[in-house]
Design an enzyme around this catalytic site. Structure first.
Site, mmCIF file in Angstrom:
data_model
loop_
_atom_site.group_PDB
_atom_site.id
_atom_site.type_symbol
_atom_site.label_atom_id
_atom_site.label_comp_id
_atom_site.label_asym_id
_atom_site.label_seq_id
_atom_site.Cartn_x
_atom_site.Cartn_y
_atom_site.Cartn_z
ATOM 1 N N LYS A 39 0.730 -1.290 -0.057
ATOM 2 C CA LYS A 39 -0.150 0.101 -0.119
ATOM 3 C C LYS A 39 0.928 1.280 -0.067
ATOM 4 O O LYS A 39 0.609 2.226 -0.741
ATOM 5 C CB LYS A 39 -0.904 -0.110 1.391
ATOM 6 C CG LYS A 39 -2.406 0.079 1.229
ATOM 7 C CD LYS A 39 -2.795 0.156 2.265
ATOM 8 C CE LYS A 39 -4.514 -0.113 2.433
ATOM 9 N NZ LYS A 39 -5.180 0.339 3.545
ATOM 10 N N THR A 125 -13.408 4.225 14.962
ATOM 11 C CA THR A 125 -14.675 3.899 15.476
ATOM 12 C C THR A 125 -14.578 3.004 16.740
ATOM 13 O O THR A 125 -14.444 1.845 16.425
ATOM 14 C CB THR A 125 -15.804 3.732 14.450
ATOM 15 O OG1 THR A 125 -15.805 4.680 13.645
ATOM 16 C CG2 THR A 125 -17.294 3.725 15.209
ATOM 17 N N ARG A 157 -18.445 10.136 4.443
ATOM 18 C CA ARG A 157 -18.995 8.980 3.812
ATOM 19 C C ARG A 157 -18.230 8.652 2.582
ATOM 20 O O ARG A 157 -17.563 9.460 1.907
ATOM 21 C CB ARG A 157 -20.346 9.316 3.089
ATOM 22 C CG ARG A 157 -21.924 9.456 3.792
ATOM 23 C CD ARG A 157 -22.537 10.390 3.119
ATOM 24 N NE ARG A 157 -22.233 11.790 2.889
ATOM 25 C CZ ARG A 157 -22.805 12.463 2.153
ATOM 26 N NH1 ARG A 157 -24.035 12.335 1.771
ATOM 27 N NH2 ARG A 157 -22.394 13.839 1.873
ATOM 28 N N LEU A 255 -33.618 9.464 3.351
ATOM 29 C CA LEU A 255 -35.014 8.766 3.279
ATOM 30 C C LEU A 255 -35.190 8.022 1.909
ATOM 31 O O LEU A 255 -36.309 8.373 1.468
ATOM 32 C CB LEU A 255 -36.102 9.947 3.589
ATOM 33 C CG LEU A 255 -36.015 10.356 5.035
ATOM 34 C CD1 LEU A 255 -37.279 11.337 5.173
ATOM 35 C CD2 LEU A 255 -36.631 9.332 6.067
ATOM 36 N N CYS A 265 -19.764 0.460 7.833
ATOM 37 C CA CYS A 265 -20.102 1.228 9.288
ATOM 38 C C CYS A 265 -21.406 0.866 9.663
ATOM 39 O O CYS A 265 -21.483 0.267 10.909
ATOM 40 C CB CYS A 265 -19.997 2.590 8.696
ATOM 41 S SG CYS A 265 -18.219 3.038 8.103
HETATM 42 C C1 UGA Z 1 -21.958 6.219 6.869
HETATM 43 C C2 UGA Z 1 -22.291 7.384 7.217
HETATM 44 O O1 UGA Z 1 -23.090 7.922 6.495
HETATM 45 C C3 UGA Z 1 -21.016 8.307 7.588
HETATM 46 O O2 UGA Z 1 -21.303 9.577 8.121
HETATM 47 C C4 UGA Z 1 -20.121 7.619 8.422
HETATM 48 O O3 UGA Z 1 -18.874 8.297 8.800
HETATM 49 C C5 UGA Z 1 -19.494 6.394 7.890
HETATM 50 O O4 UGA Z 1 -20.815 5.657 7.876
HETATM 51 C C6 UGA Z 1 -18.511 5.731 8.868
HETATM 52 O O5 UGA Z 1 -18.993 5.448 9.729
HETATM 53 O O6 UGA Z 1 -17.333 5.553 8.312
HETATM 54 P P1 UGA Z 1 -20.990 5.238 4.403
HETATM 55 O O7 UGA Z 1 -21.082 3.801 4.998
HETATM 56 O O8 UGA Z 1 -19.793 5.743 3.667
HETATM 57 O O9 UGA Z 1 -21.234 6.343 5.372
HETATM 58 O O10 UGA Z 1 -22.338 5.435 3.481
HETATM 59 P P2 UGA Z 1 -23.782 6.162 3.351
HETATM 60 O O11 UGA Z 1 -23.641 7.023 2.358
HETATM 61 O O12 UGA Z 1 -24.120 6.347 4.776
HETATM 62 O O13 UGA Z 1 -24.666 4.799 3.001
HETATM 63 C C7 UGA Z 1 -24.896 3.759 3.739
HETATM 64 C C8 UGA Z 1 -25.915 2.716 3.212
HETATM 65 O O14 UGA Z 1 -27.067 3.208 3.320
HETATM 66 C C9 UGA Z 1 -25.743 2.612 1.826
HETATM 67 O O15 UGA Z 1 -25.926 0.991 1.732
HETATM 68 C C10 UGA Z 1 -26.581 3.136 1.299
HETATM 69 O O16 UGA Z 1 -27.078 2.686 -0.253
HETATM 70 C C11 UGA Z 1 -27.835 3.314 2.214
HETATM 71 N N1 UGA Z 1 -28.625 4.348 2.135
HETATM 72 C C12 UGA Z 1 -28.300 5.743 2.572
HETATM 73 C C13 UGA Z 1 -29.960 4.422 1.582
HETATM 74 O O17 UGA Z 1 -30.350 3.091 1.292
HETATM 75 N N2 UGA Z 1 -30.846 5.273 1.753
HETATM 76 C C14 UGA Z 1 -30.596 6.674 1.821
HETATM 77 O O18 UGA Z 1 -31.308 7.436 1.897
HETATM 78 C C15 UGA Z 1 -29.155 6.558 2.410
#
Ligand code: UGA
Length: 437
Positions: A39, A125, A157, A255, A265
């Site tokens: 890496k 975390t 994210r 939503l 996460c």
């Molecule tokens: C998530 C959090 O959003 C971040 O704030 C946090 O820092 C991160 O975890 C972490 O703990 O490191 P991430 O896992 O990258 O981020 O992705 P998200 O965009 O939150 O999506 C997570 C899941 O929820 C995905 O499968 C996405 O498709 C789903 N999702 C999200 C939905 O089905 N609907 C939505 O409206 C939003």
């Protein structure tokens, strides 16, 4: 006094690498450490270990101005640093708790090699209480140097990581009061742009991180249940979303219904919070039910696909990553849905994903076939499933699919396709949150 600091970031995963490069962009002098030689060699040559928009350019910019470097050994760097940021992974253990082995290994190595007072900023975390435990470890070590542990959880994210780091809704810092000024200096760039910085104690900062992820996941599980109700009673899902999201107490974000939440996460952090609740005899029924609801959601989607197909059918499965704009397939609902299909004799699954095929291949090996584009994957298929909201899936041409497919059927798990066009092209259509025609 200049607010620029010398910083060592340990761990070059999503959080570590993005934090490291963003800290250097904010003016700090940063060394990113990872024990994975391959890496680090790659990063020195400008090769990114993860796919993240804008990362490569920002790394190259920071390296060129001499504010970012990479190494495999922390020992030469920690005693020249003002702060060490720990951003190593905390994977899930079988009992649902967070595996803190990597964090503790780094802490022990710092303790063994310390020859000055230092600030330890924890971005990994970790369950509430861990930072206090680490502080105790430092306090009780034979080292004469004073180290102060700061909890500084990250809320970025994947896919939006740089933007989220640079322009977050808030920065959360859990520290002793005598560290507040130093941390304000550290985040001077954010403070000068009026980004809210919340100071609290360490255990509260840690709980904020778990609560945020659990709450966001709860919103998704909730809207997915509303999507199922809407399907059954013929309500307009978008109307419901607009109607409830317009209440500022609820808000419109997070939503969007889908096939269930995934990623490295949400599922892991909820499990860890449930495990902590059990340990302290807190009856966290709501939090526990979020992951259960998500598992049911994945099963529900798989059941729908089973009902729409016969064992002999080819299924074109579009989208392997857990969301768009990442190559990450860890805990992806797509993988779980495909696994359920496979055990139910749907063995002809043809997959395509713009970024996630190689990672999916490592998990599903030859149980499915992998294709270079949408239309190859759709050849002879009886059903197209859209599982991830990639932009290129929004523009799928029904006429092009019509000529390739054995029978014309499409299931949109992200509500991204213009279904009117597909209905006009005589497709059988199914959309989450929409009653079957
Ligand atoms: C998530 C959090 O959003 C971040 O704030 C946090 O820092 C991160 O975890 C972490 O703990 O490191 P991430 O896992 O990258 O981020 O992705 P998200 O965009 O939150 O999506 C997570 C899941 O929820 C995905 O499968 C996405 O498709 C789903 N999702 C999200 C939905 O089905 N609907 C939505 O409206 C939003």
């Amino acid at each position: 006094m200049s607010s620029a600091r010398k910083v060592v970031v340990i761990g070059t995963g999503y959080v570590g690498l993005v934090s490291g490069v963003c800290f250097s962009d904010m003016g700090h002098q940063v060394t990113c450490i990872d024990t994975n030689q391959e890496k680090i060699d790659g990063l020195k040559e400008g090769k990114m270990p993860i796919f993240e928009r804008g990362l490569e350019d920002l790394v190259s910019k920071s390296v060129n101005v001499g504010r970012l470097e990479f190494d495999i050994d922390m020992r030469d760097h920690i005693n020249k640093a003002d702060a060490v940021v720990i951003a190593v992974g905390t994977p899930i253990k079988e009992d649902g708790s967070a595996n803190l082995d990597f964090v503790y290994r780094v802490v022990d190595e710092i303790i063994q090699n310390l020859s000055k007072d230092i600030t330890i900023i924890i971005k990994s975390t970790i369950p509430p209480g861990t930072c206090d435990f680490i502080q105790k470890k430092f306090d009780e070590s034979i080292s004469q140097y004073k180290s102060s542990v700061v909890s500084n959880p990250e809320f970025l994210r994947e896919g939006e990581a740089i933007e989220d780091f640079m322009n977050p809704d808030r920065v959360v810092i859990g520290c002793d009061s005598d560290k507040k000024e130093e941390m304000k200096n550290f985040y001077q760039d954010h403070i000068s742009r009026n980004i809210s910085v919340i100071f609290t104690n360490r255990i509260t900062a840690e709980l904020i991180k778990y609560s945020s992820n659990s709450f966001l996941a709860m919103k998704i599980a909730f809207i997915n249940e509303i999507a199922s109700i809407s399907e059954k009673i013929g309500a307009d899902m978008d109307g419901v979303r607009l109607g409830i999201g317009s209440d500022s107490r609820i808000g419109k974000k997070f939503l969007n219904p889908g096939p269930g939440f995934g990623g490295s996460c949400f599922p892991k952090d909820i499990e860890a919070l449930v495990e902590l609740s059990d340990k302290i005899n807190a009856d966290s029924k709501v939090i526990r039910s979020v992951n259960n609801s998500n598992k049911d959601r994945i099963q529900e989607i798989a059941n729908n696909i089973l009902a729409m197909t016969e064992p002999k059918d080819n299924i074109c499965f579009l989208g392997m990553t857990y969301k768009a704009n990442t190559d990450d397939v860890r805990t992806s609902p797509s993988i779980d849905i495909i696994r359920i299909l496979l055990v139910n004799n749907r063995t002809n699954i043809k997959c395509y994903d713009p970024m996630g095929i190689e990672s999916a291949r490592k998990i599903l090996s030859d149980k499915v076939t992998y294709h270079n584009n949408i239309y190859d994957a759709a050849e002879d298929a009886s059903l197209v499933v859209i599982a991830t909201e990639w932009d290129e899936f929004k523009d799928i041409q029904p006429e092009k699919l019509s000529n390739l497919m054995k029978s014309k059927s499409i299931y949109d798990l992200r509500r991204i396709v213009n279904m009117k066009q597909f209905i006009e092209a005589d497709f059988k259509t199914k959309v989450i949150g929409l009653q079957d025609a």
